[in-house]
Scaffold this motif. Structure first.
Motif, PDB file in Angstrom:
ATOM      1  N   LEU A 136       0.684  -1.325   0.045  1.00 29.96           N
ATOM      2  CA  LEU A 136      -0.110  -0.067   0.002  1.00 29.96           C
ATOM      3  C   LEU A 136       0.849   1.253  -0.007  1.00 29.96           C
ATOM      4  N   LEU A 137       0.501   2.339  -0.877  1.00 33.26           N
ATOM      5  CA  LEU A 137       1.355   3.619  -0.824  1.00 33.26           C
ATOM      6  C   LEU A 137       0.407   4.724  -0.549  1.00 33.26           C
ATOM      7  N   SER A 138       0.867   5.487   0.296  1.00 32.10           N
ATOM      8  CA  SER A 138       0.263   7.017   0.559  1.00 32.10           C
ATOM      9  C   SER A 138       1.295   7.799  -0.017  1.00 32.10           C
ATOM     10  N   SER A 139       1.100   9.224   0.146  1.00 27.57           N
ATOM     11  CA  SER A 139       1.840  10.168  -0.297  1.00 27.57           C
ATOM     12  C   SER A 139       3.086  10.203   0.399  1.00 27.57           C
ATOM     13  N   SER A 140       3.200   9.713   1.556  1.00 28.19           N
ATOM     14  CA  SER A 140       4.544   9.662   2.172  1.00 28.19           C
ATOM     15  C   SER A 140       4.856   8.388   2.686  1.00 28.19           C
ATOM     16  N   LYS A 141       4.281   7.301   2.579  1.00 27.94           N
ATOM     17  CA  LYS A 141       4.906   5.971   3.126  1.00 27.94           C
ATOM     18  C   LYS A 141       4.307   4.963   2.260  1.00 27.94           C
ATOM     19  N   ILE A 142       5.262   3.730   2.123  1.00 32.27           N
ATOM     20  CA  ILE A 142       4.772   2.394   1.677  1.00 32.27           C
ATOM     21  C   ILE A 142       4.979   1.394   2.700  1.00 32.27           C
ATOM     22  N   SER A 143       4.190   0.507   2.510  1.00 34.14           N
ATOM     23  CA  SER A 143       4.167  -0.702   3.537  1.00 34.14           C
ATOM     24  C   SER A 143       3.837  -1.934   2.489  1.00 34.14           C
ATOM     25  N   CYS A 144       4.462  -2.886   2.911  1.00 36.14           N
ATOM     26  CA  CYS A 144       4.312  -4.281   2.388  1.00 36.14           C
ATOM     27  C   CYS A 144       4.450  -5.332   3.017  1.00 36.14           C
ATOM     28  N   SER A 145       3.725  -6.463   2.846  1.00 37.59           N
ATOM     29  CA  SER A 145       3.785  -7.781   3.567  1.00 37.59           C
ATOM     30  C   SER A 145       3.318  -8.791   2.685  1.00 37.59           C
ATOM     31  N   ASP A 146       3.885  -9.987   2.844  1.00 38.14           N
ATOM     32  CA  ASP A 146       3.582 -11.239   2.170  1.00 38.14           C
ATOM     33  C   ASP A 146       2.780 -12.313   3.151  1.00 38.14           C
ATOM     34  N   GLY A 147       2.331 -11.766   4.149  1.00 37.90           N
ATOM     35  CA  GLY A 147       1.519 -12.547   5.148  1.00 37.90           C
ATOM     36  C   GLY A 147       2.257 -13.108   6.127  1.00 37.90           C
ATOM     37  N   SER A 148       3.917 -13.227   5.657  1.00 34.87           N
ATOM     38  CA  SER A 148       4.880 -14.007   7.103  1.00 34.87           C
ATOM     39  C   SER A 148       5.063 -12.730   8.039  1.00 34.87           C
ATOM     40  N   SER A 149       5.496 -11.687   7.333  1.00 35.19           N
ATOM     41  CA  SER A 149       5.975 -10.502   8.167  1.00 35.19           C
ATOM     42  C   SER A 149       5.995  -9.358   7.270  1.00 35.19           C
ATOM     43  N   LEU A 150       6.112  -8.133   7.876  1.00 35.13           N
ATOM     44  CA  LEU A 150       6.311  -6.939   7.271  1.00 35.13           C
ATOM     45  C   LEU A 150       7.390  -6.705   6.607  1.00 35.13           C
ATOM     46  N   GLY A 151       7.388  -5.929   5.401  1.00 33.46           N
ATOM     47  CA  GLY A 151       8.509  -5.533   4.708  1.00 33.46           C
ATOM     48  C   GLY A 151       9.090  -6.592   3.976  1.00 33.46           C
ATOM     49  N   VAL A 152       8.450  -7.861   3.789  1.00 33.69           N
ATOM     50  CA  VAL A 152       8.783  -8.839   2.853  1.00 33.69           C
ATOM     51  C   VAL A 152       7.727  -9.102   1.872  1.00 33.69           C
ATOM     52  N   ILE A 153       8.330  -9.351   0.426  1.00 32.97           N
ATOM     53  CA  ILE A 153       7.555  -9.634  -0.583  1.00 32.97           C
ATOM     54  C   ILE A 153       7.827 -10.871  -0.907  1.00 32.97           C
ATOM     55  N   THR A 154       7.056 -11.995  -1.087  1.00 29.91           N
ATOM     56  CA  THR A 154       6.988 -13.407  -1.334  1.00 29.91           C
ATOM     57  C   THR A 154       8.291 -13.832  -0.873  1.00 29.91           C
ATOM     58  N   ASN A 155       8.470 -13.652   0.256  1.00 30.29           N
ATOM     59  CA  ASN A 155       9.623 -14.464   1.332  1.00 30.29           C
ATOM     60  C   ASN A 155      11.145 -13.718   1.043  1.00 30.29           C
ATOM     61  N   TYR A 156      10.935 -12.438   0.349  1.00 34.63           N
ATOM     62  CA  TYR A 156      12.194 -11.746   0.151  1.00 34.63           C
ATOM     63  C   TYR A 156      12.061 -10.503   1.052  1.00 34.63           C
ATOM     64  N   GLU A 157      13.017 -10.218   1.989  1.00 32.63           N
ATOM     65  CA  GLU A 157      13.063  -9.121   2.875  1.00 32.63           C
ATOM     66  C   GLU A 157      13.439  -7.962   1.973  1.00 32.63           C
ATOM     67  N   VAL A 158      12.717  -6.967   2.148  1.00 36.36           N
ATOM     68  CA  VAL A 158      12.985  -5.584   1.354  1.00 36.36           C
ATOM     69  C   VAL A 158      12.907  -4.461   2.123  1.00 36.36           C
ATOM     70  N   ASP A 159      14.171  -3.716   2.068  1.00 39.46           N
ATOM     71  CA  ASP A 159      14.341  -2.609   2.911  1.00 39.46           C
ATOM     72  C   ASP A 159      13.663  -1.107   2.424  1.00 39.46           C
ATOM     73  N   LEU A 160      12.379  -1.215   3.191  1.00 39.82           N
ATOM     74  CA  LEU A 160      11.741  -0.001   2.731  1.00 39.82           C
ATOM     75  C   LEU A 160      11.904   1.493   3.207  1.00 39.82           C
ATOM     76  N   PRO A 161      11.865   2.569   2.583  1.00 39.62           N
ATOM     77  CA  PRO A 161      12.053   3.646   3.017  1.00 39.62           C
ATOM     78  C   PRO A 161      11.208   4.129   4.237  1.00 39.62           C
ATOM     79  N   GLU A 162      11.544   4.873   5.301  1.00 46.32           N
ATOM     80  CA  GLU A 162      10.861   5.416   6.086  1.00 46.32           C
ATOM     81  C   GLU A 162       9.967   6.773   5.783  1.00 46.32           C
ATOM     82  N   GLN A 163      10.430   7.288   4.689  1.00 44.64           N
ATOM     83  CA  GLN A 163       9.724   8.646   4.494  1.00 44.64           C
ATOM     84  C   GLN A 163       9.700   8.665   3.006  1.00 44.64           C
TER      85      GLN A 163
END
Length: 208
Positions: A136-163
């Motif tokens: 999900l994307l807002s004007s200032s934030k992105i958040s992702c999950s694959d159902g196992s944990s936050l910041g993960v896309i299909t079992n691959y950990e993604v270092d997402l920006p805070e801002q």
């Protein structure tokens, strides 16, 4: 043109997904701003066959908005899809399973929780945790999950920006996500073959 076009009257937001898996039935889906009920909007899907390989009808209405709401984004994955619905001054995310006319909440979406006023969304994979990614994307934030944990896309950990700054649109694959914001196109995630490297773009308008 497919088996039939689900009797779309005033279509917008065309996309595609799969019923069950990639070896079975490819679907195209669109928002029909003339819903089957007064002042609603429908998501309707159609395919190249009358049914999937397990005999389920995969043509027709799969989601209806609440009265007076507008569907402003539509994304399909494998056997599920999500929309952003604008109702009043706020946007909210609703998901559904194809061939089932009721709301479906992917485990990935449950983990993300509330992203204030989302303006874009992306989906990937199927309905199984670890293979069911939502961003999900807002004007200032992105958040992702694959159902196992936050910041993960299909079992691959993604270092997402805070801002993020004036973010507008995004797109995702099975291991990285890209965003258009005021600094240009930014990508995050797997980069073993340079897939997250970006070039300088003066005025990017869309991303896929």
């Amino acid at each position: 043109w497919g088996y039939h076009k689900a009797n779309l009257q005033t279509p917008k937001l065309l996309t595609n997904g799969y019923y069950k898996n990639r070896t079975q039935t490819l679907q195209c889906c669109a928002v029909d701003t003339t819903g089957h009920e007064t002042n609603t909007q429908d998501v309707k899907c159609f395919s190249g066959a009358s049914a999937s390989t397990d005999g389920v009808n995969v043509n027709g209405r799969v989601f209806t908005s609440s009265v007076g709401a507008e569907i402003i984004d539509l994304e399909m994955a494998t056997n599920f899809g999500c929309v952003i619905v604008q109702s009043g001054s706020e946007n909210e995310v609703k998901c559904f399973q194809q061939s089932l006319l009721h709301e479906y909440v992917p485990s990935a979406l449950e983990q993300i929780g509330d992203v204030s006023d989302p303006l874009d969304l992306a989906t990937w994979g199927g309905t199984t945790a670890g293979n069911s990614s939502v961003c999900l994307l807002s004007s200032s934030k992105i958040s992702c999950s694959d159902g196992s944990s936050l910041g993960v896309i299909t079992n691959y950990e993604v270092d997402l920006p805070e801002q993020l700054y004036n973010a507008q649109k995004m797109s995702m694959s099975n291991s990285h996500v890209c965003v258009i914001e005021q600094r240009g196109v930014l990508c995050f995630g797997r980069n073993d073959t340079g897939q997250s490297n970006t070039v300088g773009l003066l005025n990017p308008r869309d991303i896929y």
